[in-house]
Design an enzyme around this catalytic site. Sequence first.
Site, PDB file in Angstrom:
ATOM      1  N   SER A 146       1.864  -9.930   1.594  1.00 57.33           N
ATOM      2  CA  SER A 146       1.793  -8.570   0.915  1.00 57.33           C
ATOM      3  C   SER A 146       0.949  -7.611   1.409  1.00 57.33           C
ATOM      4  CB  SER A 146       1.963  -8.315  -0.664  1.00 57.33           C
ATOM      5  OG  SER A 146       2.243  -7.194  -1.068  1.00 57.33           O
ATOM      6  N   TYR A 159      -1.748 -11.206  -8.577  1.00 58.34           N
ATOM      7  CA  TYR A 159      -0.514 -11.006  -7.264  1.00 58.34           C
ATOM      8  C   TYR A 159      -1.447 -11.002  -6.016  1.00 58.34           C
ATOM      9  CZ  TYR A 159       3.575  -9.456  -4.466  1.00 58.34           C
ATOM     10  OH  TYR A 159       4.330  -9.158  -3.738  1.00 58.34           O
ATOM     11  N   ILE A 192       9.439  -2.970  -0.681  1.00 58.01           N
ATOM     12  CA  ILE A 192      10.754  -3.137   0.101  1.00 58.01           C
ATOM     13  C   ILE A 192      11.674  -2.915  -1.091  1.00 58.01           C
ATOM     14  CG2 ILE A 192      12.277  -4.851   1.231  1.00 58.01           C
ATOM     15  CD1 ILE A 192       9.692  -4.052   2.807  1.00 58.01           C
TER      16      ILE A 192
END
Length: 251
Positions: A146, A159, A192
């Site tokens: 990411s 994350y 996205i």
Amino acid sequence: MMMQIDLTGHTAFVTGASQGIGESIARMLHSAGANVAINYFNDAEGSNLAKADAIVDSLGERAMSVASDVRNLDQMNAAVDQTVEKFGGVKILVNNAGILRDRTLKKMSETEWQDVIDTNLTGVFNACKSVIDRISDNGRIISIASLAAATGFFGQANYVSAKAGVIGLTKVLSKEVARKGITVNAVAPGVINTEMGESIPEENKKWMISQVPMGRFGEPDEIAKVVLFLASDLASYVTGQTVHVNGGWWG
Ligand code: NAI
């Protein structure tokens, strides 16, 4: 000479492929001729099973759905066993499964931390372990990281740590398997348009889109096309890399 990517006879295993970017990757690899194992997480409602089976139905031949939780190494081994049994081997592993549990570190529970680490980082380790003795020479391992791993977005300690870990794992594993011609790379998307992208709060989304030089979020197939390239012979000398696909956004 017309250049063409042809994955005929190669088998791809894509984790978390019942929707979103994973589905798009599975469809893209299939359209290039690969056999694809659509891995899905068997949720209590059976909705991922239904989605995975619908994808397999729409693809027809050369596709199978296979349940497993990336957090569980035994389940991953069994899922790869089933894939090898049906298609005779595995050439391409795409580590796509991932979750978000955003909260500031101050408010983040241990469970929210651990769930994301278990799925997004240990899940990649487990999937790599499950194929490592069986992946063919010149195989391909591609993990979805990411942009967050490079920028460190607010509220994403779990994350960002997991995705930065995936980039580190990619560099190490690329060296460990290089002699067999196996390449190991990561693709780092910006935002996205998927269910995960949709889950970002509206005001954050407005700010994010204002930061993207291309003025829009990406589409799942814009990630899948880069995965296709990395999975192909065209990328035979690309390894240990992270390819950023983010419309020019650097956070
Ligand atoms: P999504 O939420 O639509 O899909 C995630 C998939 O992972 C789902 O199919 C889900 O069932 C599966 N999954 C979750 N836990 C699992 C487990 N324990 N075992 C097996 N499968 C599991 O999300 P999206 O957007 O398609 O994300 C795909 C990957 O791309 C993720 O790794 C995500 O972190 C990454 N990504 C997504 C971005 C976005 O803006 N959508 C941006 C950057 C990275």
